[in-house]
Design a protein around this motif. Sequence first.
Motif, PDB file in Angstrom:
ATOM      1  N   VAL A  89       0.823  -1.219   0.000  1.00  0.00           N
ATOM      2  CA  VAL A  89       0.000   0.000   0.000  1.00  0.00           C
ATOM      3  C   VAL A  89       0.856   1.268   0.000  1.00  0.00           C
ATOM      4  CG1 VAL A  89      -1.716   1.305   1.311  1.00  0.00           C
ATOM      5  CG2 VAL A  89      -2.013  -1.152   0.981  1.00  0.00           C
ATOM      6  N   PRO A  90       1.867   1.396   0.900  1.00  0.00           N
ATOM      7  CA  PRO A  90       2.688   2.625   0.866  1.00  0.00           C
ATOM      8  C   PRO A  90       3.373   2.819  -0.487  1.00  0.00           C
ATOM      9  CG  PRO A  90       3.120   1.396   2.875  1.00  0.00           C
ATOM     10  CD  PRO A  90       2.282   0.508   2.014  1.00  0.00           C
ATOM     11  N   LEU A  91       3.825   1.720  -1.097  1.00  0.00           N
ATOM     12  CA  LEU A  91       4.512   1.829  -2.394  1.00  0.00           C
ATOM     13  C   LEU A  91       3.554   2.361  -3.461  1.00  0.00           C
ATOM     14  CD1 LEU A  91       6.471  -1.552  -2.292  1.00  0.00           C
ATOM     15  CD2 LEU A  91       7.277   0.711  -1.658  1.00  0.00           C
ATOM     16  N   MET A  92       2.302   1.893  -3.391  1.00  0.00           N
ATOM     17  CA  MET A  92       1.293   2.360  -4.342  1.00  0.00           C
ATOM     18  C   MET A  92       0.993   3.848  -4.108  1.00  0.00           C
ATOM     19  SD  MET A  92      -0.501   1.096  -6.823  1.00  0.00           S
ATOM     20  CE  MET A  92      -1.078  -0.598  -6.773  1.00  0.00           C
ATOM     21  N   ARG A  93       0.900   4.223  -2.848  1.00  0.00           N
ATOM     22  CA  ARG A  93       0.598   5.634  -2.527  1.00  0.00           C
ATOM     23  C   ARG A  93       1.683   6.570  -3.061  1.00  0.00           C
ATOM     24  NH1 ARG A  93      -1.035   4.177   3.537  1.00  0.00           N
ATOM     25  NH2 ARG A  93      -3.285   4.015   3.330  1.00  0.00           N
ATOM     26  N   ARG A  94       2.933   6.089  -3.064  1.00  0.00           N
ATOM     27  CA  ARG A  94       4.029   6.949  -3.518  1.00  0.00           C
ATOM     28  C   ARG A  94       3.958   7.247  -5.008  1.00  0.00           C
ATOM     29  NH1 ARG A  94       8.766   3.680  -0.261  1.00  0.00           N
ATOM     30  NH2 ARG A  94       7.764   3.901   1.778  1.00  0.00           N
ATOM     31  N   ARG A  95       3.171   6.479  -5.736  1.00  0.00           N
ATOM     32  CA  ARG A  95       3.036   6.727  -7.184  1.00  0.00           C
ATOM     33  C   ARG A  95       1.963   7.776  -7.454  1.00  0.00           C
ATOM     34  NH1 ARG A  95       2.714   0.882  -9.974  1.00  0.00           N
ATOM     35  NH2 ARG A  95       3.098   2.142 -11.842  1.00  0.00           N
ATOM     36  N   ILE A  96       1.301   8.204  -6.367  1.00  0.00           N
ATOM     37  CA  ILE A  96       0.206   9.167  -6.510  1.00  0.00           C
ATOM     38  C   ILE A  96       0.567  10.448  -5.759  1.00  0.00           C
ATOM     39  CG2 ILE A  96      -2.256   9.577  -6.047  1.00  0.00           C
ATOM     40  CD1 ILE A  96      -2.491   6.440  -5.915  1.00  0.00           C
ATOM     41  N   GLY A  97       0.450  11.567  -6.416  1.00  0.00           N
ATOM     42  CA  GLY A  97       0.638  12.856  -5.749  1.00  0.00           C
ATOM     43  C   GLY A  97      -0.735  13.473  -5.539  1.00  0.00           C
ATOM     44  N   ARG A  98      -1.038  13.817  -4.302  1.00  0.00           N
ATOM     45  CA  ARG A  98      -2.391  14.290  -4.026  1.00  0.00           C
ATOM     46  C   ARG A  98      -2.394  15.700  -3.460  1.00  0.00           C
ATOM     47  NH1 ARG A  98      -7.099  11.294  -0.368  1.00  0.00           N
ATOM     48  NH2 ARG A  98      -8.684  12.870  -0.745  1.00  0.00           N
ATOM     49  N   VAL A  99      -3.271  16.524  -3.997  1.00  0.00           N
ATOM     50  CA  VAL A  99      -3.548  17.827  -3.389  1.00  0.00           C
ATOM     51  C   VAL A  99      -4.887  17.678  -2.679  1.00  0.00           C
ATOM     52  CG1 VAL A  99      -3.946  20.289  -3.786  1.00  0.00           C
ATOM     53  CG2 VAL A  99      -2.335  19.035  -5.244  1.00  0.00           C
ATOM     54  N   PHE A 100      -4.863  17.821  -1.374  1.00  0.00           N
ATOM     55  CA  PHE A 100      -6.086  17.640  -0.595  1.00  0.00           C
ATOM     56  C   PHE A 100      -6.964  18.884  -0.696  1.00  0.00           C
ATOM     57  CE2 PHE A 100      -2.994  14.815   1.310  1.00  0.00           C
ATOM     58  CZ  PHE A 100      -3.712  13.653   1.506  1.00  0.00           C
ATOM     59  N   GLN A 101      -8.249  18.657  -0.569  1.00  0.00           N
ATOM     60  CA  GLN A 101      -9.186  19.793  -0.624  1.00  0.00           C
ATOM     61  C   GLN A 101      -8.885  20.788   0.504  1.00  0.00           C
ATOM     62  OE1 GLN A 101     -13.305  18.636  -0.381  1.00  0.00           O
ATOM     63  NE2 GLN A 101     -14.019  20.607  -1.141  1.00  0.00           N
ATOM     64  N   ASP A 102      -8.564  20.247   1.693  1.00  0.00           N
ATOM     65  CA  ASP A 102      -8.246  21.132   2.828  1.00  0.00           C
ATOM     66  C   ASP A 102      -6.725  21.371   2.938  1.00  0.00           C
ATOM     67  OD1 ASP A 102      -7.538  18.618   3.585  1.00  0.00           O
ATOM     68  OD2 ASP A 102      -8.717  18.550   5.420  1.00  0.00           O
ATOM     69  N   LEU A 103      -5.995  21.060   1.917  1.00  0.00           N
ATOM     70  CA  LEU A 103      -4.552  21.262   1.757  1.00  0.00           C
ATOM     71  C   LEU A 103      -3.697  20.428   2.719  1.00  0.00           C
ATOM     72  CD1 LEU A 103      -4.392  25.110   1.089  1.00  0.00           C
ATOM     73  CD2 LEU A 103      -4.797  23.251  -0.520  1.00  0.00           C
ATOM     74  N   ARG A 104      -4.095  20.372   3.980  1.00  0.00           N
ATOM     75  CA  ARG A 104      -3.363  19.608   5.010  1.00  0.00           C
ATOM     76  C   ARG A 104      -1.885  20.015   5.068  1.00  0.00           C
ATOM     77  NH1 ARG A 104      -5.626  13.441   5.119  1.00  0.00           N
ATOM     78  NH2 ARG A 104      -7.776  13.964   4.669  1.00  0.00           N
ATOM     79  N   LEU A 105      -1.662  21.304   5.121  1.00  0.00           N
ATOM     80  CA  LEU A 105      -0.293  21.784   5.312  1.00  0.00           C
ATOM     81  C   LEU A 105       0.010  21.773   6.809  1.00  0.00           C
ATOM     82  CD1 LEU A 105      -0.446  24.757   2.796  1.00  0.00           C
ATOM     83  CD2 LEU A 105       0.690  22.553   2.457  1.00  0.00           C
ATOM     84  N   ASP A 106       1.245  21.509   7.133  1.00  0.00           N
ATOM     85  CA  ASP A 106       1.635  21.410   8.542  1.00  0.00           C
ATOM     86  C   ASP A 106       2.160  22.760   9.008  1.00  0.00           C
ATOM     87  OD1 ASP A 106       2.850  20.815  11.018  1.00  0.00           O
ATOM     88  OD2 ASP A 106       3.088  18.731  10.413  1.00  0.00           O
ATOM     89  N   ASP A 157      -0.417  31.053  -2.371  1.00  0.00           N
ATOM     90  CA  ASP A 157       0.842  30.364  -2.084  1.00  0.00           C
ATOM     91  C   ASP A 157       0.613  29.070  -1.293  1.00  0.00           C
ATOM     92  OD1 ASP A 157       2.284  32.182  -3.474  1.00  0.00           O
ATOM     93  OD2 ASP A 157       2.910  33.371  -1.741  1.00  0.00           O
ATOM     94  N   GLN A 158      -0.398  29.077  -0.456  1.00  0.00           N
ATOM     95  CA  GLN A 158      -0.711  27.835   0.276  1.00  0.00           C
ATOM     96  C   GLN A 158      -1.074  26.731  -0.712  1.00  0.00           C
ATOM     97  OE1 GLN A 158      -3.740  28.695   3.170  1.00  0.00           O
ATOM     98  NE2 GLN A 158      -2.331  29.769   4.543  1.00  0.00           N
ATOM     99  N   ARG A 159      -1.855  27.097  -1.729  1.00  0.00           N
ATOM    100  CA  ARG A 159      -2.271  26.101  -2.726  1.00  0.00           C
ATOM    101  C   ARG A 159      -1.083  25.661  -3.576  1.00  0.00           C
ATOM    102  NH1 ARG A 159      -7.238  24.679  -2.585  1.00  0.00           N
ATOM    103  NH2 ARG A 159      -8.474  25.840  -1.086  1.00  0.00           N
ATOM    104  N   ARG A 160      -0.194  26.619  -3.876  1.00  0.00           N
ATOM    105  CA  ARG A 160       1.010  26.253  -4.621  1.00  0.00           C
ATOM    106  C   ARG A 160       1.892  25.300  -3.795  1.00  0.00           C
ATOM    107  NH1 ARG A 160       2.661  32.337  -6.443  1.00  0.00           N
ATOM    108  NH2 ARG A 160       2.169  32.199  -8.646  1.00  0.00           N
ATOM    109  N   LEU A 161       1.931  25.573  -2.490  1.00  0.00           N
ATOM    110  CA  LEU A 161       2.748  24.726  -1.626  1.00  0.00           C
ATOM    111  C   LEU A 161       2.179  23.304  -1.580  1.00  0.00           C
ATOM    112  CD1 LEU A 161       5.109  24.501   0.357  1.00  0.00           C
ATOM    113  CD2 LEU A 161       3.578  25.277   2.174  1.00  0.00           C
ATOM    114  N   ALA A 162       0.866  23.201  -1.452  1.00  0.00           N
ATOM    115  CA  ALA A 162       0.235  21.874  -1.453  1.00  0.00           C
ATOM    116  C   ALA A 162       0.510  21.160  -2.775  1.00  0.00           C
ATOM    117  CB  ALA A 162      -1.266  22.020  -1.223  1.00  0.00           C
ATOM    118  N   LEU A 163       0.546  21.934  -3.841  1.00  0.00           N
ATOM    119  CA  LEU A 163       0.838  21.364  -5.161  1.00  0.00           C
ATOM    120  C   LEU A 163       2.292  20.886  -5.216  1.00  0.00           C
ATOM    121  CD1 LEU A 163      -0.279  20.862  -7.976  1.00  0.00           C
ATOM    122  CD2 LEU A 163       0.340  23.195  -8.597  1.00  0.00           C
ATOM    123  N   ALA A 164       3.196  21.705  -4.661  1.00  0.00           N
ATOM    124  CA  ALA A 164       4.622  21.317  -4.650  1.00  0.00           C
ATOM    125  C   ALA A 164       4.795  20.000  -3.906  1.00  0.00           C
ATOM    126  CB  ALA A 164       5.444  22.411  -3.985  1.00  0.00           C
TER     127      ALA A 164
END
Lengths: 239, 290
Positions: A89-106, A157-164
């Motif tokens: 599962v973790p290996l599969m997740r690494r093939r996907i880049g996700r931008v969350f709706q709520d961004l989930r920036l730390d 910039d928050q959205r750009r950061l989530a995209l990065a």
Amino acid sequence: MSRTPTDPADEGASTPPPVVRFEGVRLGGGVGGVKATFAINPGGLYLLTGPAGSGKTEAFDLIGLNSRRAQGRIDLFGQDVSRLKTREVPLMRRRIGRVFQDLRLDDDLSAFDNVAMAVRATGASAEDSRHQIAELLGWLGLTAQMGKRPKRLSPLDQRRLALARALVNRPTLIIADEPTGELEGKAAAAVLGPLIDMHHVGATVLVASRRADLLGDAGGTVMSLVPHAARDPHEEDPA
Amino acid sequence: MSLNVARWRPAPLAPRSTGMGLWMAVLAVTLIGAAASIIGMAGVRAGTAWRAQWGESITIAALGHGLETSEAAAARIEDLLGRHAGVAGVQIQDPTPNDALIGGLMDAAGQGVDAPRFLIVRLRPGAKVTQADLATPVAAQAIVARYDDHRTQNAPIERAALIAAGALAAALLAVLIVIAALAAHAARIGVRRVRGRMSLLRSLGATQRFMAAQFPGPVSMSATIGGLIGAVLAVALILWGADRFARPWFTALALDDWDLLAALPWPLIAGLIGWVFARLGAGGALRRLT
């Protein structure tokens, strides 16, 4: 360009397997839920649209393997996700880049560390990748913001950061849930531009939005998550 | 705010507060553990020393009688028992400063009674010689003497040593369990404080092993610091306390410098246990994260 979801039976034997395939997957819950059947082909640009509560985020949770409680069948990169072993599962997740709706920036980490976290999550050394991270943040116009905490950044910039963070590991599939949020005009284009650029260099991009015209002139395939539209036309109405 | 990429170092993914405050609790339990180790070391050494030095011997106090001084009586006993089949050797003990002082005082007071002279009679290992076997020929020569058969103390001392060792082991085990529980708890709290970050890391493809590995470092560091301070305090406490209180009561438990080394492993033990149980605690907490 708009079309109804692809029928898996239409896929030719010689074409590579879809990156994502939903077969009779129940989305949206409740009375208004739909059984979605569609396929996301490699290198494509897709927009998943539908009203709030139609199951867009739920679909992304299923694709991102954040939720594995689904009715129906989901294939990712040609593999049935219900048959994935825990260690896969973790290996599969690494093939996907996700931008969350709520961004989930730390907010406890700098912008740079937020992106580096995605590198570290794969087990790679973020120190070795620091110049690539800086380059990516520069490409997204965040060079001056690298040391700032996300809460000190502008909404754009928050959205750009989530995209990065979603792009840093060069994922095969990029899924972006409402990537522009409430942004309009040039600001929205500044977020969508890099996504479309990634599509042009071969990544598969799936964007979810309430706005069916979000991609504008960029083209791509629009899939509507509304009853009858997201359902396989060959499937009988369960009612 | 820009950032100097060349000097950037990854920020810790465990909260900075992980393990903070743990050192004080570890200090307290390590103080007990290290002090118990030192006392235990001294106790074991004293017990072993007793068995080796006194376990197969009898002390005889030769007393002066009539015109015979205690020194002359001691010389006669040495000659008499030195030929006994069950005796490996007889040694007249030099008078201690106290004996000399008492003897001098008695002489000065005109008592005409000198202080007793002590002899150590070493028995052959396994020889079935009783106290009466030695006392009978001595009494037959009209020598007045008192006997202290050390062998009668062997069984109670061994029993006491066994009980002490068991109690000490139980105390040490309890200390280790407490450190382990504290470390696991600190890691669990750390995971709970960054639930969102852990959930995000999982979404980004992190394995549970990677996430759990973020917590043992700070917990172990805190436990090692607590263990170090606890061990140093235990040494100081034992040195100070032993001199002030214990030495007059437990002369057999006289400390040797080497006994203090028993406190040395405690910081390492605390750090290691902290690392292992923080890893386990974090792993358990992460499994429960939805």
